[in-house]
Design a protein around this motif. Structure first.
Motif, PDB file in Angstrom:
ATOM      1  N   THR A  67      62.245  82.154  94.020  1.00  0.00           N
ATOM      2  CA  THR A  67      61.227  81.372  94.720  1.00  0.00           C
ATOM      3  C   THR A  67      60.249  80.807  93.701  1.00  0.00           C
ATOM      4  N   PRO A  68      59.690  79.616  93.955  1.00  0.00           N
ATOM      5  CA  PRO A  68      58.842  78.946  92.955  1.00  0.00           C
ATOM      6  C   PRO A  68      57.690  79.788  92.422  1.00  0.00           C
ATOM      7  N   VAL A  69      57.130  80.659  93.248  1.00  0.00           N
ATOM      8  CA  VAL A  69      56.005  81.468  92.785  1.00  0.00           C
ATOM      9  C   VAL A  69      56.427  82.450  91.698  1.00  0.00           C
ATOM     10  N   HIS A  70      57.715  82.735  91.622  1.00  0.00           N
ATOM     11  CA  HIS A  70      58.233  83.662  90.623  1.00  0.00           C
ATOM     12  C   HIS A  70      58.888  82.941  89.434  1.00  0.00           C
ATOM     13  N   ALA A  71      58.798  81.606  89.390  1.00  0.00           N
ATOM     14  CA  ALA A  71      59.477  80.829  88.348  1.00  0.00           C
ATOM     15  C   ALA A  71      58.715  80.712  87.029  1.00  0.00           C
ATOM     16  N   PRO A  72      57.392  80.877  86.972  1.00  0.00           N
ATOM     17  CA  PRO A  72      56.697  80.711  85.681  1.00  0.00           C
ATOM     18  C   PRO A  72      57.179  81.703  84.621  1.00  0.00           C
ATOM     19  N   VAL A  73      57.248  81.215  83.382  1.00  0.00           N
ATOM     20  CA  VAL A  73      57.637  82.064  82.250  1.00  0.00           C
ATOM     21  C   VAL A  73      56.694  83.265  82.164  1.00  0.00           C
ATOM     22  N   GLY A  74      57.286  84.433  81.963  1.00  0.00           N
ATOM     23  CA  GLY A  74      56.509  85.664  81.866  1.00  0.00           C
ATOM     24  C   GLY A  74      56.497  86.478  83.136  1.00  0.00           C
ATOM     25  N   THR A  75      56.965  85.889  84.257  1.00  0.00           N
ATOM     26  CA  THR A  75      56.990  86.615  85.531  1.00  0.00           C
ATOM     27  C   THR A  75      58.011  87.751  85.470  1.00  0.00           C
ATOM     28  N   ARG A  76      57.630  88.927  85.953  1.00  0.00           N
ATOM     29  CA  ARG A  76      58.542  90.064  86.024  1.00  0.00           C
ATOM     30  C   ARG A  76      59.201  90.119  87.402  1.00  0.00           C
ATOM     31  N   VAL A  77      60.505  90.353  87.404  1.00  0.00           N
ATOM     32  CA  VAL A  77      61.262  90.527  88.640  1.00  0.00           C
ATOM     33  C   VAL A  77      62.200  91.710  88.458  1.00  0.00           C
ATOM     34  N   HIS A  78      62.838  92.116  89.541  1.00  0.00           N
ATOM     35  CA  HIS A  78      63.799  93.213  89.486  1.00  0.00           C
ATOM     36  C   HIS A  78      65.186  92.718  89.892  1.00  0.00           C
ATOM     37  N   ALA A  79      66.195  93.078  89.105  1.00  0.00           N
ATOM     38  CA  ALA A  79      67.594  92.874  89.490  1.00  0.00           C
ATOM     39  C   ALA A  79      68.117  94.189  90.048  1.00  0.00           C
ATOM     40  N   ILE A  80      68.924  94.096  91.094  1.00  0.00           N
ATOM     41  CA  ILE A  80      69.474  95.301  91.715  1.00  0.00           C
ATOM     42  C   ILE A  80      70.935  95.429  91.290  1.00  0.00           C
ATOM     43  N   VAL A  81      71.173  96.300  90.320  1.00  0.00           N
ATOM     44  CA  VAL A  81      72.499  96.484  89.734  1.00  0.00           C
ATOM     45  C   VAL A  81      73.068  97.817  90.196  1.00  0.00           C
ATOM     46  N   ARG A  82      74.106  97.749  91.017  1.00  0.00           N
ATOM     47  CA  ARG A  82      74.733  98.958  91.576  1.00  0.00           C
ATOM     48  C   ARG A  82      73.686  99.882  92.211  1.00  0.00           C
ATOM     49  N   GLY A  83      72.748  99.281  92.930  1.00  0.00           N
ATOM     50  CA  GLY A  83      71.737 100.037  93.654  1.00  0.00           C
ATOM     51  C   GLY A  83      70.539 100.468  92.833  1.00  0.00           C
ATOM     52  N   LYS A  84      70.553 100.175  91.543  1.00  0.00           N
ATOM     53  CA  LYS A  84      69.448 100.581  90.677  1.00  0.00           C
ATOM     54  C   LYS A  84      68.640  99.362  90.236  1.00  0.00           C
ATOM     55  N   VAL A  85      67.355  99.570  90.037  1.00  0.00           N
ATOM     56  CA  VAL A  85      66.455  98.499  89.613  1.00  0.00           C
ATOM     57  C   VAL A  85      66.559  98.287  88.110  1.00  0.00           C
ATOM     58  N   VAL A  86      66.789  97.033  87.696  1.00  0.00           N
ATOM     59  CA  VAL A  86      66.752  96.649  86.286  1.00  0.00           C
ATOM     60  C   VAL A  86      65.633  95.615  86.129  1.00  0.00           C
ATOM     61  N   PRO A  87      64.567  95.931  85.398  1.00  0.00           N
ATOM     62  CA  PRO A  87      63.478  94.971  85.236  1.00  0.00           C
ATOM     63  C   PRO A  87      63.921  93.776  84.386  1.00  0.00           C
ATOM     64  N   MET A  88      63.497  92.570  84.812  1.00  0.00           N
ATOM     65  CA  MET A  88      63.808  91.341  84.089  1.00  0.00           C
ATOM     66  C   MET A  88      62.550  90.502  83.971  1.00  0.00           C
ATOM     67  N   GLU A  89      62.570  89.586  83.016  1.00  0.00           N
ATOM     68  CA  GLU A  89      61.440  88.692  82.813  1.00  0.00           C
ATOM     69  C   GLU A  89      61.927  87.257  82.730  1.00  0.00           C
ATOM     70  N   VAL A  90      61.208  86.336  83.376  1.00  0.00           N
ATOM     71  CA  VAL A  90      61.519  84.912  83.286  1.00  0.00           C
ATOM     72  C   VAL A  90      61.124  84.420  81.895  1.00  0.00           C
ATOM     73  N   VAL A  91      62.061  83.722  81.234  1.00  0.00           N
ATOM     74  CA  VAL A  91      61.828  83.238  79.873  1.00  0.00           C
ATOM     75  C   VAL A  91      62.178  81.753  79.782  1.00  0.00           C
ATOM     76  N   ALA A  92      61.684  81.115  78.735  1.00  0.00           N
ATOM     77  CA  ALA A  92      62.023  79.716  78.481  1.00  0.00           C
ATOM     78  C   ALA A  92      63.457  79.624  77.971  1.00  0.00           C
ATOM     79  N   LEU A  93      64.129  78.544  78.332  1.00  0.00           N
ATOM     80  CA  LEU A  93      65.494  78.282  77.854  1.00  0.00           C
ATOM     81  C   LEU A  93      65.442  77.333  76.660  1.00  0.00           C
ATOM     82  N   PRO A  94      66.444  77.392  75.772  1.00  0.00           N
ATOM     83  CA  PRO A  94      67.634  78.253  75.780  1.00  0.00           C
ATOM     84  C   PRO A  94      67.327  79.650  75.258  1.00  0.00           C
TER      85      PRO A  94
END
Length: 376
Positions: free
Chosen positions: A340-367
């Motif tokens: 969602t756009p509110v979570h798109a700015p670089v530096g935003t922390r989100v969680h990925a759900i990998v096999r039921g477990k939380v993996v913290p991720m951060e939005v970064v600039a590409l490439p």
């Protein structure tokens, strides 16, 4: 019992792939090499350090011929085709009436025609779409008898100029005609790895001979689809069918850089493309986005794969990973996805759900890995 790939199409290099010990897999209706005995990881690193040879002959090659070819093609995309100088290449996006991406492609103004390369899995539909929409305005010719090779990496130019002097004068996103051993070639300085390199359109009957000549150069090794995927992901480049498709618009996909100003704002040629009402409304904020494509890095050494759910820190679903793996050069888990756009700015922390477990991720600039295109 027939071989597993009996119903798959074969590129002109099929026999060479088998000779080189490739592991073949179905891809875009073709039998394609996913890796060679060196393995995906070493193929990736070799391309970053030296030069890798990729068979991309499954891609579609076409010519648009006629005085009105450029203006006609421009009506299908939010891209400036009319003002593209001879010898210059551009990235393009075929759109549907909703602004969704039918395919992404490369085009070159060759003076006598517009040369187009489309994705292998989409080429039958693309050609039919182009023929049906602008076939009365220009001739649409499918170059089904040509192969396509990609030579990528920092030493690609050294290897190629030994065989074809003059290619070193090309710069990123330019192309020219060359001849080699009686074969007419069209070479662009471009690729799908983030590295310097070339794509070489060659008559199918000459493709294996050229591939063998390139592989005889000390810098060059054969590279399969596995490393091609990890290289393009580290370069932050979209894979059609994963990161973009008919449900995503160029604005959602963070591809607004591919829409030149003359097609976006003011003037007679602005907005004259399929889905323009939606795309331009998203661009100027009149139609708020519900999602945006971003780059993500996992903060733990856990690969986050395609279709992994993304959540905010409160546990609400906010999006999905569309491409992800452990980046061999980045040396960390990297991914593309939509949030969602509110979570798109670089530096935003989100969680990925990998096999039921939380993996913290951060939005970064590409490439994820700096591009090394040769711009002159």
């Amino acid at each position: 019992m027939p071989p597993l790939d009996a119903e798959l199409l074969q590129t002109p290099l099929h026999a060479l792939h088998l000779e080189l010990g490739a592991r073949m897999v179905p891809f875009a209706g073709y039998s394609m090499p996913v890796q060679y005995p060196m393995g995906v990881l070493q193929e990736h690193h070799h391309t970053r350090a030296s030069a890798g040879l990729f068979d991309v002959s499954h891609m579609g090659q076409l010519r648009l011929i006629g005085e009105d070819a450029a203006s006609a093609f421009e009506t299908l995309m939010p891209v400036d085709v009319v003002d593209l100088p001879v010898g210059k290449q551009r990235y393009g996006l075929l759109l549907n009436e909703s602004g969704g991406i039918i395919d992404d492609l490369m085009l070159v103004n060759r003076g006598e025609d517009i040369f187009v390369i489309v994705n292998g899995a989409c080429k039958v539909g693309d050609i039919a779409h182009i023929q049906a929409t602008i076939g009365a305005l220009c001739k649409v010719e499918h170059l089904h008898d040509r192969g396509l090779l990609a030579l990528q990496g920092p030493k690609a130019v050294e290897a190629l100029q030994r065989l074809i002097p003059g290619v070193e004068r090309l710069v990123f996103m330019t192309g020219a005609a060359f001849a080699w051993e009686g074969a007419d070639l069209f070479i662009t300085r471009s690729g799908y790895t983030g590295e310097d390199g070339f794509e070489i359109s060659v008559p199918g009957k000459h493709a294996e001979l050229l591939a063998r000549a390139l592989l005889a150069q000390p810098e060059v090794k054969p590279i399969g689809l596995g490393a091609r995927n990890s290289l393009r992901l580290e370069a932050g480049l979209c894979l059609y069918g994963n990161d973009i498709d008919t449900t995503t618009t160029p604005v959602e996909a963070a591809l607004t850089w591919a829409m030149q100003k003359v097609r976006r704002t003011g003037g007679a040629r602005a907005g004259e493309f399929p889905g323009s009402d939606t795309v331009l409304a998203q661009l100027d904020g009149a139609q708020p986005l519900t999602r945006q494509r971003v780059g993500l890095v996992a903060l733990e050494r856990v690969p986050v794969r395609d279709h992994t759910e993304l959540q905010n820190l409160q546990g609400d679903t906010i999006g999905e990973v569309t491409s992800g793996l452990l980046g061999p050069t980045a040396d960390k888990p990297v991914a593309l996805g939509y949030v969602t756009p509110v979570h798109a700015p670089v530096g935003t922390r989100v969680h990925a759900i990998v096999r039921g477990k939380v993996v913290p991720m951060e939005v970064v600039a590409l490439p994820f890995v700096p591009n090394r295109y040769h711009r002159g």
